[in-house]
Scaffold this active site. Structure first.
Site, PDB file in Angstrom:
ATOM      1  CB  SER A 124      -0.842  -0.022   1.280  1.00 51.04           C
ATOM      2  OG  SER A 124      -1.416   1.237   1.529  1.00 51.04           O
ATOM      3  CE1 TYR A 149      -3.888  -2.907   5.682  1.00 46.94           C
ATOM      4  CE2 TYR A 149      -3.421  -0.581   5.322  1.00 46.94           C
ATOM      5  CZ  TYR A 149      -3.686  -1.847   4.824  1.00 46.94           C
ATOM      6  OH  TYR A 149      -3.742  -2.044   3.466  1.00 46.94           O
ATOM      7  CE  LYS A 153      -1.359  -4.415   3.315  1.00 46.88           C
ATOM      8  NZ  LYS A 153      -1.675  -5.779   2.845  1.00 46.88           N
TER       9      LYS A 153
HETATM   10  P1  NAD Z   1     -10.844  -7.283   1.401  1.00 47.39           P
HETATM   11  O1  NAD Z   1     -11.013  -7.300   2.886  1.00 47.39           O
HETATM   12  O2  NAD Z   1     -12.053  -7.032   0.565  1.00 47.39           O
HETATM   13  O3  NAD Z   1     -10.206  -8.678   0.919  1.00 47.39           O
HETATM   14  C1  NAD Z   1      -9.314  -9.410   1.721  1.00 47.39           C
HETATM   15  C2  NAD Z   1      -9.804 -10.860   1.732  1.00 47.39           C
HETATM   16  O4  NAD Z   1      -8.902 -11.639   2.499  1.00 47.39           O
HETATM   17  C3  NAD Z   1     -11.184 -11.015   2.354  1.00 47.39           C
HETATM   18  O5  NAD Z   1     -12.008 -11.752   1.474  1.00 47.39           O
HETATM   19  C4  NAD Z   1     -10.924 -11.778   3.651  1.00 47.39           C
HETATM   20  O6  NAD Z   1     -12.004 -12.650   3.984  1.00 47.39           O
HETATM   21  C5  NAD Z   1      -9.647 -12.534   3.316  1.00 47.39           C
HETATM   22  N1  NAD Z   1      -8.795 -12.865   4.455  1.00 47.39           N
HETATM   23  C6  NAD Z   1      -8.341 -12.019   5.427  1.00 47.39           C
HETATM   24  N2  NAD Z   1      -7.530 -12.693   6.257  1.00 47.39           N
HETATM   25  C7  NAD Z   1      -7.457 -13.970   5.801  1.00 47.39           C
HETATM   26  C8  NAD Z   1      -6.769 -15.128   6.234  1.00 47.39           C
HETATM   27  N3  NAD Z   1      -5.982 -15.121   7.316  1.00 47.39           N
HETATM   28  N4  NAD Z   1      -6.922 -16.283   5.531  1.00 47.39           N
HETATM   29  C9  NAD Z   1      -7.705 -16.315   4.418  1.00 47.39           C
HETATM   30  N5  NAD Z   1      -8.389 -15.245   3.969  1.00 47.39           N
HETATM   31  C10 NAD Z   1      -8.261 -14.087   4.652  1.00 47.39           C
HETATM   32  O7  NAD Z   1      -9.688  -6.252   1.058  1.00 47.39           O
HETATM   33  P2  NAD Z   1      -9.231  -5.643  -0.346  1.00 47.39           P
HETATM   34  O8  NAD Z   1      -9.644  -4.232  -0.377  1.00 47.39           O
HETATM   35  O9  NAD Z   1      -9.608  -6.543  -1.432  1.00 47.39           O
HETATM   36  O10 NAD Z   1      -7.664  -5.658  -0.129  1.00 47.39           O
HETATM   37  C11 NAD Z   1      -6.861  -6.739  -0.569  1.00 47.39           C
HETATM   38  C12 NAD Z   1      -5.437  -6.495  -0.113  1.00 47.39           C
HETATM   39  O11 NAD Z   1      -4.995  -5.242  -0.630  1.00 47.39           O
HETATM   40  C13 NAD Z   1      -5.265  -6.411   1.401  1.00 47.39           C
HETATM   41  O12 NAD Z   1      -4.037  -7.026   1.749  1.00 47.39           O
HETATM   42  C14 NAD Z   1      -5.206  -4.916   1.659  1.00 47.39           C
HETATM   43  O13 NAD Z   1      -4.492  -4.614   2.831  1.00 47.39           O
HETATM   44  C15 NAD Z   1      -4.492  -4.429   0.420  1.00 47.39           C
HETATM   45  N6  NAD Z   1      -4.767  -3.008   0.118  1.00 47.39           N
HETATM   46  C16 NAD Z   1      -6.068  -2.600   0.003  1.00 47.39           C
HETATM   47  C17 NAD Z   1      -6.322  -1.255  -0.243  1.00 47.39           C
HETATM   48  C18 NAD Z   1      -7.746  -0.760  -0.350  1.00 47.39           C
HETATM   49  O14 NAD Z   1      -7.966   0.450  -0.239  1.00 47.39           O
HETATM   50  N7  NAD Z   1      -8.749  -1.606  -0.572  1.00 47.39           N
HETATM   51  C19 NAD Z   1      -5.264  -0.348  -0.377  1.00 47.39           C
HETATM   52  C20 NAD Z   1      -3.957  -0.807  -0.291  1.00 47.39           C
HETATM   53  C21 NAD Z   1      -3.716  -2.161  -0.034  1.00 47.39           C
HETATM   54  C1  UD1 Z   2      -6.837   5.613   4.034  1.00 49.19           C
HETATM   55  C2  UD1 Z   2      -5.845   5.306   5.112  1.00 49.19           C
HETATM   56  C3  UD1 Z   2      -4.663   4.565   4.472  1.00 49.19           C
HETATM   57  C4  UD1 Z   2      -5.155   3.300   3.763  1.00 49.19           C
HETATM   58  C5  UD1 Z   2      -6.217   3.703   2.727  1.00 49.19           C
HETATM   59  C6  UD1 Z   2      -6.830   2.489   2.037  1.00 49.19           C
HETATM   60  C7  UD1 Z   2      -6.003   7.008   6.883  1.00 49.19           C
HETATM   61  C8  UD1 Z   2      -5.362   8.228   7.472  1.00 49.19           C
HETATM   62  N1  UD1 Z   2      -5.400   6.542   5.751  1.00 49.19           N
HETATM   63  O1  UD1 Z   2      -6.190   6.398   3.042  1.00 49.19           O
HETATM   64  O2  UD1 Z   2      -3.725   4.180   5.482  1.00 49.19           O
HETATM   65  O3  UD1 Z   2      -4.085   2.640   3.098  1.00 49.19           O
HETATM   66  O4  UD1 Z   2      -7.276   4.423   3.395  1.00 49.19           O
HETATM   67  O5  UD1 Z   2      -7.580   1.740   2.946  1.00 49.19           O
HETATM   68  O6  UD1 Z   2      -6.977   6.447   7.399  1.00 49.19           O
HETATM   69  N2  UD1 Z   2     -12.599  11.634   3.384  1.00 49.19           N
HETATM   70  C9  UD1 Z   2     -13.597  12.516   3.721  1.00 49.19           C
HETATM   71  N3  UD1 Z   2     -14.726  12.005   4.283  1.00 49.19           N
HETATM   72  C10 UD1 Z   2     -14.893  10.667   4.527  1.00 49.19           C
HETATM   73  C11 UD1 Z   2     -13.869   9.778   4.168  1.00 49.19           C
HETATM   74  C12 UD1 Z   2     -12.710  10.308   3.600  1.00 49.19           C
HETATM   75  O7  UD1 Z   2     -13.473  13.728   3.528  1.00 49.19           O
HETATM   76  O8  UD1 Z   2     -15.940  10.275   5.068  1.00 49.19           O
HETATM   77  C13 UD1 Z   2     -11.367  12.186   2.785  1.00 49.19           C
HETATM   78  C14 UD1 Z   2     -10.146  11.902   3.618  1.00 49.19           C
HETATM   79  O9  UD1 Z   2      -9.965  12.884   4.574  1.00 49.19           O
HETATM   80  C15 UD1 Z   2      -9.057  11.884   2.527  1.00 49.19           C
HETATM   81  C16 UD1 Z   2      -9.783  11.382   1.283  1.00 49.19           C
HETATM   82  O10 UD1 Z   2     -11.171  11.547   1.532  1.00 49.19           O
HETATM   83  O11 UD1 Z   2      -8.644  13.179   2.302  1.00 49.19           O
HETATM   84  C17 UD1 Z   2      -9.507   9.917   0.999  1.00 49.19           C
HETATM   85  O12 UD1 Z   2      -9.747   9.187   2.190  1.00 49.19           O
HETATM   86  P1  UD1 Z   2      -9.673   7.596   2.252  1.00 49.19           P
HETATM   87  O13 UD1 Z   2     -10.556   7.019   1.207  1.00 49.19           O
HETATM   88  O14 UD1 Z   2      -9.924   7.194   3.676  1.00 49.19           O
HETATM   89  O15 UD1 Z   2      -8.187   7.247   1.809  1.00 49.19           O
HETATM   90  P2  UD1 Z   2      -6.767   7.710   2.426  1.00 49.19           P
HETATM   91  O16 UD1 Z   2      -6.927   8.705   3.495  1.00 49.19           O
HETATM   92  O17 UD1 Z   2      -5.891   8.074   1.297  1.00 49.19           O
END
Ligand code: NAD
Ligand code: UD1
Length: 340
Positions: A124, A149, A153
């Protein structure tokens, strides 16, 4: 390739599974359903025309993971499984460290034992920590993070790098996602967060569909063009394509460790995202301005040049595409996936 997708029932995993099948790969999912509903599997089947094999267990269980690798051959693993809520990680740090690190240890141990050479890991942009000026480049050091969290990573990246450098033939691709949003253009799969969404896009979508009254904009006094924070939103379909590009690259190259940003390289403000979503819905999405959210950076976006130059991958979908597709998913599934 025969690819095991951990967390393949989740948001990003499900979109990637659909693209992997479409690209002709043989896909197997392992998911504990800690943060997914089993009904996603019916949607994946409808989209791919294939009943993708599923193993329902927690991959921190080393015996079960070992048994899976002993029973089936894989060429690669895409490791999405993990807990991902920043706020929750502050309340339950041990749960986050245990799940997000033990799952990697368990997978990598089984991969090494059974000679599976390629691992793609979901990292991330959070590993860039509190850096002030974007764009963020992969070679920025040190990586650090401001939440448990985020630190899972950072630690995962270090572990994977050390293992790949120290072992013959085991390769890792670390993909640093910026802000994944959007949904499959069919509206059949999408982001279905449990509880009150922390992230901007699902919150706006839930306001638009009537589940919440209004969006609170977290601060409009930042040093940005309109005073609200700017982020690098990337369509989940572009992100999924980045994983396939990474897999293909790894199969053709011997470099033990590769790290690529997956982002667009452009910042979009909260108010710009709100306007784009209102356009997609055809009416104004209500909002009010509140105080800043602790920990928010004013501006973050990727330098995506390395992924472009090495993988030949670039994000092609626009912010309007992200909003239109999210709205199609949310309006067709106002409460997310059904329970059964
Ligand atoms: P998500 O929660 O929708 O998907 C993760 C999946 O992993 C879920 O289906 C959950 O049931 C499964 N899971 C969790 N722990 C497990 C375990 N121990 N064994 C088997 N299954 C397990 O999340 P996502 O948004 O699809 O994210 C996927 C990956 O990308 C994650 O590692 C997350 O940290 C990373 N990531 C997500 C974002 C985002 O904003 N969505 C941003 C950066 C990184
Ligand atoms: C957040 C997390 C980041 C994580 C990412 C994906 C924080 C500080 N950062 O990132 O660690 O990797 O999510 O899960 O929590 N916003 C509003 N109103 C809302 C929600 C968000 O104004 O109700 C704004 C936030 O202040 C930000 C932008 O929208 O400026 C994006 O927010 P968000 O979607 O939570 O992503 P990040 O902050 O980039």
């Amino acid at each position: 390739m025969r690819v095991l997708v951990s967390g393949g029932a989740g948001y990003i995993g499900s979109h990637t599974v659909v693209q992997l099948v479409a690209a002709g790969h043989d896909v197997v999912i392992v998911d504990s359903f800690a943060n997914a509903k089993p009904t996603v599997m019916n949607r994946i089947e409808a989209l791919t025309g294939t009943a993708v094999p599923l193993h329902s267990f927690d991959i921190t269980d080393r015996d079960k993971t070992e048994h899976l690798f002993a029973s089936e051959p894989f060429d690669a693993v895409i490791h999405f499984a993990g807990l991902k809520a920043v706020g929750e990680s502050m309340d339950k740090p041990l749960e986050y460290y245990e799940n997000n690190l033990d799952s990697t240890f368990s997978l990598v141990r089984a991969m090494r034992r059974h000679g599976v050479p390629n691992l793609v890991f979901s990292s991330s942009a959070t590993v860039y920590g509190d850096r002030s000026e974007p764009p963020y480049r992969e070679d920025f050091e040190p990586i650090e993070a401001t939440s448990p969290y985020g630190r899972t990573k950072v630690f995962n990246e270090h572990v994977l790098r050390d293992v790949a450098v120290g072992s013959d033939g085991f390769k890792v691709a670390i993909l640093r996602y910026f802000n994944p949003v959007g949904a499959h253009p069919s509206g059949m799969i999408g982001d279905d967060p449990s509880g009150i969404p922390n992230n901007l896009m699902p919150f706006i979508a839930q306001v638009a569909v009537g589940r919440r009254d209004r969006l609170t904009v977290h601060g409009d006094d930042y040093p940005t063009a309109d005073g609200t924070c700017e982020r690098d939103y990337i369509h989940v379909e572009d992100l999924a394509a980045g994983h396939i590009a990474a897999l293909h690259w790894m199969a053709a190259h011997d470099r033990p460790v590769s790290t690529w940003n997956l982002g667009t390289g452009k910042g979009t403000s909260v108010l710009e995202m709100l306007s784009a979503f209102s356009r997609a819905v055809g009416r104004e999405v209500p909002y009010a301005v509140g105080p800043r959210r602790p920990g928010d950076q004013p501006r973050t976006w990727a330098d995506p040049a390395l992924a472009r130059d090495e993988l030949g991958w670039t994000a092609v979908k626009t912010v309007d595409d992200m909003c239109v597709d999210t709205w199609r998913w949310q309006s067709a599934n106002p409460q997310g996936y059904p329970d059964a």
